[in-house]
Enzyme design. Structure first.
Site, mmCIF file in Angstrom:
data_model
loop_
_atom_site.group_PDB
_atom_site.id
_atom_site.type_symbol
_atom_site.label_atom_id
_atom_site.label_comp_id
_atom_site.label_asym_id
_atom_site.label_seq_id
_atom_site.Cartn_x
_atom_site.Cartn_y
_atom_site.Cartn_z
ATOM 1 N N SER A 1 0.839 -1.209 0.000
ATOM 2 C CA SER A 1 0.000 0.000 0.000
ATOM 3 C C SER A 1 0.866 1.248 0.000
ATOM 4 C CB SER A 1 -0.927 -0.006 1.218
ATOM 5 O OG SER A 1 -1.804 -1.101 1.208
ATOM 6 N N ARG B 1 1.627 8.054 5.115
ATOM 7 C CA ARG B 1 0.884 7.469 6.239
ATOM 8 C C ARG B 1 -0.504 8.088 6.358
ATOM 9 N NH1 ARG B 1 4.114 3.536 9.426
ATOM 10 N NH2 ARG B 1 2.217 3.525 10.650
ATOM 11 N N HIS C 1 -2.589 6.624 3.607
ATOM 12 C CA HIS C 1 -2.854 5.222 3.905
ATOM 13 C C HIS C 1 -4.017 5.061 4.874
ATOM 14 C CE1 HIS C 1 -1.933 1.348 6.110
ATOM 15 N NE2 HIS C 1 -1.990 0.931 4.861
#
Length: 458
Positions: free
Chosen positions: A257, A280, A283
């Protein structure tokens, strides 16, 4: 009356399928490009009428074949390779459909196409998804061909090129190469196969970058590998699966991912540490807008990495942020994560001072931990409180993560922090943010070292 469209393979007599040999031996009339008769004349019965046409007379051949169909006669139209691939089958069927006064028994006899024969010579280049593209724009607009080239390049198909280059159509192959180089590695293996299976067969192995298009003519087929294709001895091999197969474990899924997110980022002004924080954030939200909403100051992420690894203290405005910070990181570095929202003193202070509970909790926190890393993922009033404490010089925090979310005073609280240049901060501009985003930024600060050490890192 019977009309057969027969694929005679790439040239060598051993590549003509038995069923094609049988049909040709029964034909009364055979129509085709004059050059091809040398490959099948040994199969024809005595008295068979052979009608040769020039290379550019495909429609004339199809029309003639339908016209020559009579009761008791078997007409065969020959095509090199497979009759249905860039060949005569479609034209013959079109003219047969228009001939409403004739009840023609139609059949197509398959043949070994040039790309199949070439694949055999090359070993195993078609081990995964592949496509064929003709570069001839005589009957197809170049704009359509170029769309297909782009699709093949982006889709990572092993690609075989028919009609790659002639005296008059010499620029199309170079344009093909130009488009592919925008989406493929320059070292992608390429094979040029000329006169496949015929006496003067010639195979040249090269790469997409080094391919010499002048070696290619209308008797050539060009095959381009995909991103996994490799050379082995004098062969091209495309594995049945990709080397980076579908991830299975939680860590593999997360890493894949991160990789996919990084590939789609567009900002070039971000420090690698900030890019990691952006990855992050995206994500945790699946929202690429965070790339443009992200803003930081004073190399905040790098500073916080050192601060947290030395056992620093984190103060959050809500328990959801506290819960989102990975416990494995806090345990490893003995980092304390505190949220005062449910402290018994908060309700009394909020009533006494007419504060929100988040604001009251942050006021207590700043008194007890003035040098902490403060993380706001929900309440703009908590961020306002921090800004006021900064202005009054009551705190000297390691930094502030400003990601309150909502509508009332959210934007204003972030703008107020931005106007205070003395503190390292990361803020999410506008109304977006949230506990998960705030926690993601903290987790990014914890893991900067691992980011730099992997292929994902810069």
């Amino acid at each position: 009356m019977k009309l057969s469209v027969v694929g005679i393979g790439p040239g060598d007599k051993d590549y003509i399928l038995p069923i094609a040999q049988q049909v040709l031996s029964e034909a009364d009339i055979v129509i085709g490009y004059s050059y091809y008769f040398q490959f099948i004349e040994h199969l024809l019965k005595p008295g068979c009428e052979c009608i040769g046409k020039e290379l550019s007379e495909e429609e004339a051949r199809a029309q003639l074949a339908v016209e020559r169909c009579e009761d008791g006669k078997h007409v065969a139209v020959i095509s090199s390779g497979d009759a249905g691939i860039y060949a005569m089958a479609s034209l013959v069927y079109e003219y047969a459909r228009l001939s409403v006064n004739k009840d023609i028994e139609l059949q197509t006899i398959p043949g070994i196409s040039a790309f199949i024969a070439s694949a055999g010579k090359l070993g195993a280049p078609l081990g995964h998804d592949f496509c064929c593209i003709s570069l001839s724009d005589l009957m197809t607009p170049w704009s359509t061909i170029e769309k297909r080239i782009l699709g093949a390049a982006m889709g990572d198909f092993v690609t075989s090129i028919y009609n790659p280059r002639s005296k008059k159509r010499f620029w199309q192959l170079e344009r093909f190469r130009e488009i592919f180089l925008q989406h493929r590695n320059p070292d992608t293996p390429v094979a040029i196969i000329r006169q496949v299976t015929r006496p003067d067969e010639q195979i040249t192995l090269t790469t997409l970058e080094k391919m010499d298009t002048s070696l290619v003519d209308m008797f050539s087929l060009v095959m381009i590998g995909n991103s996994q294709t490799y050379t082995f001895q004098n062969f091209l091999v495309t594995p049945r699966g990709y080397l980076s197969r579908k991830p299975h474990t939680g860590q593999q899924i997360q890493d894949e991912s991160f990789r996919q997110i990084q590939q789609q980022l567009k900002r070039t002004d971000l420090h690698p540490a900030d890019q990691w924080a952006v990855i992050r954030c995206i994500h945790s939200t699946a929202d690429f807008e965070y790339e443009n909403l992200y803003e930081s100051s004073l190399e905040a992420m790098t500073q916080w990495n050192l601060y947290l690894k030395q056992g620093g203290t984190i103060v959050t405005d809500v328990t959801m942020v506290q819960a989102g910070i990975t416990k494995a990181f806090t345990q490893q570095y003995k980092t304390q994560v505190i949220c005062y929202l449910n402290d018994p003193r908060v309700e009394e202070l909020s009533i006494q001072e007419e504060l929100t509970r988040s604001q009251a909790a942050m006021r207590i926190a700043t008194e007890e931990h003035p040098t902490a890393l403060f993380v706001v993922g929900n309440a703009p009033t908590a961020l306002f409180e921090l800004c006021d404490q900064l202005i009054d010089q009551k705190i000297k925090p390691a930094g502030i993560i400003a990601a309150p979310v909502g509508f009332v005073n959210v934007v204003e609280s972030k703008l107020k922090l931005k106007a205070i240049p003395t503190v390292p901060y990361v803020l999410i501009k506008g109304q977006k943010g949230g506990s998960n985003v705030a926690a993601s930024i903290v987790n990014a600060a914890f893991t900067l070292d691992s980011f730099y050490q992997t292929d994902t890192g810069i």
